[in-house]
Design an enzyme around this catalytic site. Structure first.
Site, PDB file in Angstrom:
ATOM      1  N   ASP A  98       0.459  -7.778   0.369  1.00 50.14           N
ATOM      2  CA  ASP A  98      -0.148  -6.446   0.435  1.00 50.14           C
ATOM      3  C   ASP A  98      -0.352  -5.932  -0.991  1.00 50.14           C
ATOM      4  O   ASP A  98       0.592  -5.512  -1.655  1.00 50.14           O
ATOM      5  CB  ASP A  98       0.762  -5.496   1.222  1.00 50.14           C
ATOM      6  CG  ASP A  98      -0.003  -4.326   1.815  1.00 50.14           C
ATOM      7  OD1 ASP A  98      -0.991  -3.890   1.193  1.00 50.14           O
ATOM      8  OD2 ASP A  98       0.385  -3.855   2.896  1.00 50.14           O
ATOM      9  N   ASP A 199      -4.614  -2.441  -0.118  1.00 51.37           N
ATOM     10  CA  ASP A 199      -4.325  -1.057   0.233  1.00 51.37           C
ATOM     11  C   ASP A 199      -5.383  -0.116  -0.364  1.00 51.37           C
ATOM     12  O   ASP A 199      -5.768  -0.264  -1.530  1.00 51.37           O
ATOM     13  CB  ASP A 199      -2.934  -0.699  -0.303  1.00 51.37           C
ATOM     14  CG  ASP A 199      -2.438   0.647   0.155  1.00 51.37           C
ATOM     15  OD1 ASP A 199      -2.303   0.830   1.370  1.00 51.37           O
ATOM     16  OD2 ASP A 199      -2.170   1.504  -0.703  1.00 51.37           O
ATOM     17  N   GLU A 241      -8.474  -2.135   3.130  1.00 49.98           N
ATOM     18  CA  GLU A 241      -8.250  -0.932   3.938  1.00 49.98           C
ATOM     19  C   GLU A 241      -9.285   0.120   3.538  1.00 49.98           C
ATOM     20  O   GLU A 241      -9.262   0.610   2.413  1.00 49.98           O
ATOM     21  CB  GLU A 241      -6.845  -0.396   3.709  1.00 49.98           C
ATOM     22  CG  GLU A 241      -6.533   0.861   4.524  1.00 49.98           C
ATOM     23  CD  GLU A 241      -5.253   1.548   4.084  1.00 49.98           C
ATOM     24  OE1 GLU A 241      -4.639   2.221   4.927  1.00 49.98           O
ATOM     25  OE2 GLU A 241      -4.876   1.433   2.904  1.00 49.98           O
ATOM     26  N   HIS A 315       1.397  -0.045  10.348  1.00 49.78           N
ATOM     27  CA  HIS A 315       2.558   0.679   9.838  1.00 49.78           C
ATOM     28  C   HIS A 315       2.287   2.160   9.605  1.00 49.78           C
ATOM     29  O   HIS A 315       3.223   2.931   9.400  1.00 49.78           O
ATOM     30  CB  HIS A 315       3.025   0.035   8.529  1.00 49.78           C
ATOM     31  CG  HIS A 315       2.001   0.122   7.440  1.00 49.78           C
ATOM     32  ND1 HIS A 315       0.843  -0.629   7.455  1.00 49.78           N
ATOM     33  CD2 HIS A 315       1.943   0.880   6.321  1.00 49.78           C
ATOM     34  CE1 HIS A 315       0.121  -0.331   6.385  1.00 49.78           C
ATOM     35  NE2 HIS A 315       0.756   0.576   5.678  1.00 49.78           N
ATOM     36  N   ASP A 316       1.013   2.564   9.616  1.00 45.89           N
ATOM     37  CA  ASP A 316       0.642   3.968   9.372  1.00 45.89           C
ATOM     38  C   ASP A 316       0.240   4.716  10.641  1.00 45.89           C
ATOM     39  O   ASP A 316      -0.051   5.912  10.578  1.00 45.89           O
ATOM     40  CB  ASP A 316      -0.538   4.034   8.394  1.00 45.89           C
ATOM     41  CG  ASP A 316      -0.121   3.801   6.952  1.00 45.89           C
ATOM     42  OD1 ASP A 316       1.055   4.046   6.630  1.00 45.89           O
ATOM     43  OD2 ASP A 316      -0.967   3.361   6.162  1.00 45.89           O
TER      44      ASP A 316
END
Length: 538
Positions: A98, A199, A241, A315-316
């Site tokens: 990540d 990210d 993302e 995860h968000d």
């Protein structure tokens, strides 16, 4: 279209802190992941996306990196990471790292140097500005509430942080910064990783003085430069993302010429249950027609000019069975329905840890039980603005990021078998009925349903490359579509709600059915039971 290995792959996201604790300190770690690789191999996944494991003070659960080329102490050592790569590779599983390159931790050596003086060699690694009329340079806000500008007393300037004040934004206009990022990427590529999840990549081209945050004019040039200097000549999976992606922008990112990335995460469907013009905490019911329209757009916008990702949660975001399913009476049926709907679509599916078990949202009674910085900041901010405690908590129950971050439920033993110590965040008390130990051995479980869906994708090229056609587009209860590749057709029919409904699929899709998977057995009756889903070949 040139076929790529990741077109037919299925990715599994691990949030390491909450996956499996091998040493009893209450925090998941790399050795804990190694212990569970056979579980993932059995599920059938090909790729693990590993949320950040880099050195970090953990202000934002690892998304604040203090050293890109070392491992967080809580997770283990660089040798543990190398062993994970080896053991995963032995099982045919690739690892995505990540990459958090929009910002670092304020404890990164670059920022420690940067804030020492205005003429420090690292000063221009970050975005510093003079005050304007004694105040912040402008009114840019942080995603985590408050101003995006933080005053630094030592040098008499503000620095930019689009997230926490402990996450200063890197200055991508500085070519030395970009070279530092390429160096760290190549460090991991040389160790044998399978690619990167990137990210908030759409923020890299920001022009804060003009309040341009996403999709700045230099963004795609930066990504192409990244491609040329790191992964471009390797056969790696790269996914960005991109909360603000449109189909046109996504085609630029995922152009098959290989100049940028493999694919992006777009989030248009994720915003459908928030009030338009408000933020994610302001809730409204999901309109199925809106969801169908968004999926139709993203399923039909790519031909041979791009690639899509498929996901319900990460995860968000909250747990999908709690968000758009029914995590009480129909938890098994609705979890399987949502899985069927997604895994029949075109694109690369992503499974978030515990999704394959039907793990659900958490409702902590006390705000102090929550750990997420975004949640805690929002709570304080809304209390100060006069919101009622009860209303704020309802928003947190629905959308808080800790919904996805409670520990993985491995068994019905204490704390779900996640740790022998005290977990860093409390385990969902439903672990006694929802856990991996029970489901792996149960042929009718959600886990084994996901396993079957993965097998179907790998054995049916029509699911990977077939055209998409929405059926019953105006039906307010049923989500149905057909995938077509040459003479092969697969139909997916899903009742999205808990009421029984009648359905009328066009006759040409009803004859000579070969059922591939169903959550209620193997027959369609003209009525769909609560959350019923079926995938069949015609």
């Amino acid at each position: 279209m040139v076929k790529k290995w990741w077109h037919s792959s299925v990715v599994y996201q691990i949030y390491p802190r909450s996956f499996n604790d091998s040493n009893g300190d209450g925090i998941g770690d790399l050795k804990g992941i190694i212990e569970k690789l056979d579980y993932l191999k059995n599920l059938g996944i090909d790729v693990i996306w590993l949320s950040p494991v880099f050195k970090s003070p953990n202000d934002d659960n690892g998304y604040d990196i203090s050293d890109y080329e070392d491992i967080m102490d809580e997770f283990g050592t660089l040798e543990d990471m190398e062993l994970l790569l080896k053991e995963a590779n032995n099982r045919g599983i690739k690892i995505l790292m990540d990459l958090v390159a929009n910002h670092t931790s304020d404890e990164h050596k670059w920022f420690i140097e940067s804030r020492k003086s205005k003429d420090n060699a690292y000063r221009d690694y970050y975005i510093w500005r003079d005050p304007v009329d004694g105040h912040e340079p402008n009114d840019l806000g942080s995603t985590f509430s408050g101003s995006a500008w933080e005053w630094d007393e030592a040098t008499g300037q503000y620095y930019l942080h689009l997230f926490s004040k402990k996450q200063p934004d890197l200055n991508w206009e500085n070519p030395i910064v970009r070279e530092e990022v390429w160096k760290s990427m190549n460090f991991w590529i040389d160790k044998g990783i399978g690619g990167f999840r990137m990210d908030v990549i759409e923020l890299l081209g920001k022009i804060p003085d003009e309040k341009i945050i996403s999709n700045g004019p230099m963004l795609h040039e930066y990504i192409r430069e990244m491609n040329r200097n790191s992964f471009g000549d390797k056969d790696l999976l790269t996914v960005g993302e991109c909360w603000g992606a449109t189909p046109e922008i996504a085609k630029m990112y995922s152009n098959p010429d290989g100049s940028e990335l493999s694919m992006v995460f777009q989030f248009e469907h994720i915003g459908l249950d928030q009030i338009p013009g408000k933020d994610k905490w302001d809730l409204q019911p999901l309109n199925l027609i809106d969801l169908k329209n968004v999926f139709h757009k993203w399923q039909t916008c790519f031909h041979d000019d791009g690639w899509n990702s498929l996901f319900w949660n990460n995860h968000d975001t909250p747990r999908i069975v709690s968000r758009w399913g029914n995590d009480k009476v129909y938890k098994i049926e609705s979890a399987k329905m949502l899985a069927t709907l997604l895994h029949g679509l075109k694109g690369t599916p992503y499974i978030y840890q515990g999704e394959e078990l039907g793990m659900a949202n958490i409702k902590f009674k006390d705000i102090n039980q929550y750990k997420d910085i975004e949640t805690l900041n929002m709570y304080k901010d809304r209390l100060n603005k006069g919101y009622k405690h009860e209303d704020i908590m309802e928003s947190i129950y629905a959308k808080g990021r800790d919904n996805a971050r409670t520990p993985m439920q491995w068994s019905d033993e204490i704390d779900g078998g996640f740790t022998t110590g005290t977990p860093w965040i409390e385990v969902n008390p439903n672990f006694t009925e929802i856990n991996a130990k029970e489901q792996v051995s149960n042929p009718n479980s959600i886990y084994n349903y996901y396993k079957k869906l993965i097998e179907i994708r790998k054995n049916n090229e029509v699911i990977v490359y077939g055209d998409f056609e929405m059926l019953l587009p105006e039906d307010k209860n049923i989500f149905a579509y057909v995938r077509t590749l040459k003479d092969s057709k697969i139909v997916v029919v899903c009742n999205f709600y808990e009421n029984e409904v009648e359905y009328n699929i066009p006759k040409e899709y009803e004859e000579k059915k070969e059922v591939l998977i169903s959550n209620y057995g193997l027959s369609l009756t003209g009525r769909l039971r609560p959350f019923e889903a079926i995938m069949y070949r015609v």
